[in-house]
Design a protein around this motif. Sequence first.
Motif, short mmCIF file in Angstrom:
data_model
loop_
_atom_site.label_atom_id
_atom_site.label_comp_id
_atom_site.label_asym_id
_atom_site.label_seq_id
_atom_site.Cartn_x
_atom_site.Cartn_y
_atom_site.Cartn_z
N ALA A 285 0.88 -1.14 0.08
CA ALA A 285 -0.16 0.11 0.01
C ALA A 285 0.94 1.12 0.02
O ALA A 285 0.64 2.50 -0.56
CB ALA A 285 -0.87 -0.10 1.27
N ILE A 286 1.86 1.13 0.49
CA ILE A 286 2.85 2.21 0.48
C ILE A 286 3.43 2.73 -0.57
O ILE A 286 3.64 3.75 -1.05
CB ILE A 286 4.02 1.95 1.74
N THR A 287 4.08 1.42 -1.28
CA THR A 287 4.91 1.61 -2.47
C THR A 287 3.87 1.98 -3.64
O THR A 287 4.33 2.63 -4.36
CB THR A 287 5.84 0.38 -2.71
N ARG A 288 2.78 1.53 -3.63
CA ARG A 288 1.68 1.92 -4.54
C ARG A 288 1.07 3.23 -4.32
O ARG A 288 0.25 3.54 -5.00
CB ARG A 288 0.71 0.79 -4.65
N GLU A 289 1.52 3.91 -3.16
CA GLU A 289 0.53 5.29 -2.64
C GLU A 289 -0.99 4.95 -2.78
O GLU A 289 -1.57 5.69 -3.25
CB GLU A 289 1.12 6.30 -3.48
N LEU A 290 -1.35 3.80 -2.19
CA LEU A 290 -2.91 3.51 -2.02
C LEU A 290 -3.48 4.37 -0.82
O LEU A 290 -2.66 4.53 0.05
CB LEU A 290 -3.02 2.05 -1.68
N GLU A 291 -4.71 4.89 -1.12
CA GLU A 291 -5.35 5.35 -0.10
C GLU A 291 -6.12 4.32 0.55
O GLU A 291 -7.18 3.72 -0.06
CB GLU A 291 -6.27 6.36 -0.55
N LEU A 292 -6.13 4.06 1.93
CA LEU A 292 -6.78 3.07 2.62
C LEU A 292 -7.94 3.85 3.40
O LEU A 292 -7.54 4.48 4.30
CB LEU A 292 -6.00 2.36 3.45
N VAL A 293 -9.19 3.60 3.28
CA VAL A 293 -10.04 4.51 3.68
C VAL A 293 -11.20 3.58 4.46
O VAL A 293 -11.64 2.57 3.97
CB VAL A 293 -10.88 5.08 2.63
N GLY A 294 -11.53 4.01 5.78
CA GLY A 294 -12.63 3.35 6.45
C GLY A 294 -13.74 3.77 6.03
O GLY A 294 -14.19 5.04 5.48
N SER A 295 -15.03 3.04 6.55
CA SER A 295 -16.30 3.18 6.14
C SER A 295 -17.04 2.51 7.26
O SER A 295 -17.12 0.98 7.30
CB SER A 295 -16.73 2.72 4.80
N PHE A 296 -18.15 3.29 7.93
CA PHE A 296 -18.63 2.67 9.04
C PHE A 296 -20.10 3.35 9.07
O PHE A 296 -20.33 4.33 9.05
CB PHE A 296 -18.03 3.27 10.25
N ARG A 297 -21.00 2.30 8.92
CA ARG A 297 -22.42 2.56 8.99
C ARG A 297 -22.86 3.54 7.72
O ARG A 297 -22.17 3.73 6.81
CB ARG A 297 -23.05 3.12 10.17
N PHE A 298 -23.70 4.54 8.29
CA PHE A 298 -24.02 5.49 7.14
C PHE A 298 -24.75 6.68 7.91
O PHE A 298 -24.80 6.80 9.14
CB PHE A 298 -25.01 5.04 6.30
N ASN A 299 -24.83 7.78 6.99
CA ASN A 299 -25.63 9.16 7.71
C ASN A 299 -26.84 9.35 6.89
O ASN A 299 -27.88 8.16 7.04
CB ASN A 299 -24.98 10.11 7.77
N GLY A 300 -27.20 10.16 6.21
CA GLY A 300 -28.35 10.62 5.36
C GLY A 300 -28.68 9.80 4.19
O GLY A 300 -29.31 10.08 3.44
N GLU A 301 -27.55 9.00 3.90
CA GLU A 301 -27.64 8.21 2.64
C GLU A 301 -28.95 7.48 2.33
O GLU A 301 -29.36 7.08 1.38
CB GLU A 301 -26.45 7.28 2.51
N ILE A 302 -29.51 6.97 3.63
CA ILE A 302 -30.78 6.22 3.47
C ILE A 302 -31.98 6.93 2.74
O ILE A 302 -32.63 6.20 1.96
CB ILE A 302 -31.34 5.94 5.03
N ASP A 303 -32.09 8.12 2.66
CA ASP A 303 -33.07 8.74 1.89
C ASP A 303 -32.70 8.70 0.30
O ASP A 303 -33.79 8.36 -0.48
CB ASP A 303 -33.15 10.25 2.27
#
Length: 351
Positions: A285-303
């Motif tokens: 991930a470092i040598t490829r300069e990847l972005e590791l992003v967390g995702s937890f539950r949701f907010n207003g996307e339900i609408d």
Amino acid sequence: MTHTFELPASAPAVVAHGKDDLRIEDVALQQPAPGEAVVEIAYGGICGSDLHYWLHGAAGESLLLEPMVLGHEVVGVVARAADDGTGPAAGTPVAVHPATPGPGAARYPADRPNLSPGCTYLGSAARHPHTDGAFLRYANLPGRMLRTLPAQLSLRRAAIVEPASVAWHAVSRAGDVRGKRALVVGAGPIGTLAVAVLKRAGAAHITAVDMFDKPLEIAAAVGADAVLKGDDAAAIAAVEADVVIESSGNRFGLASAINGAVRGGRVVMVGLLPSGPQPVPVSLAITRELELVGSFRFNGEIDEVIAALADGSLYTDPVVTHEFPVSQALAAFAVARDAAVSGKVLLDFGA
């Protein structure tokens, strides 16, 4: 205020008492608080966290310390509106946003209440006393949790709203996916719903990865252009995806996600790995300069999810593979735990 609906003294519920101790039992019903509506639950989807409380007596670091009603993926009809006049009227079909954000003790972005440290969730043992869920015939729920369903969206189809919102949030964490190559690692319900959301969002090519044939069949049915077995490391690495959604929730899946990402790509981690250190190829991930992003539950996307299901632009029907009456909840949980044969398993509380 007078009511035409009289709440019964008790109702059947799905209750986790501890590891390997799941029961269908009548629970006493309480009169709703002034800001709460009584919702007659129609359908409930069995989530991975529900399975963990049953199989392990814990979901991640949330330990089950006392019996708890499970369930947060629920839809139903308002049987009695809230006495204070808030929320939908009686007779309104609704989906449920199961979160109650809290201020907590730490800072967090105001537009991301899912990150509030004091947040509670239906059917969660993260805090004590635990927050009971809504796997019962009649649930008292605050009006702010309820989302009115459009007339053209049936309760049965809307039963997928909550997990689809989790998938929608994960895809949104990936940024603009239009015209990009996408890889989804782990084709359980969240993964296949992520495939459906990616398809709607305009991803140019979607590859789904899983260890079993049935999940891959579902992924193809909702929009995957290609499917791969999880042990085919060379084929996964050759995908070189701009965007990867990791939804397997294990270190092997995260390793595949990192290996399958193109240099400079983004990996969204929505599958919840076990607590503690995890051996994954971070150097890559470092040598490829990847972005590791967390995702937890949701907010207003339900609408947005409700609107997309209602207008047909989000196609999720194949994700639901089984349906059981609540009286057969133990059998339903047994099917839901077997990823080789099931996608999303629903409980029918009206059957």
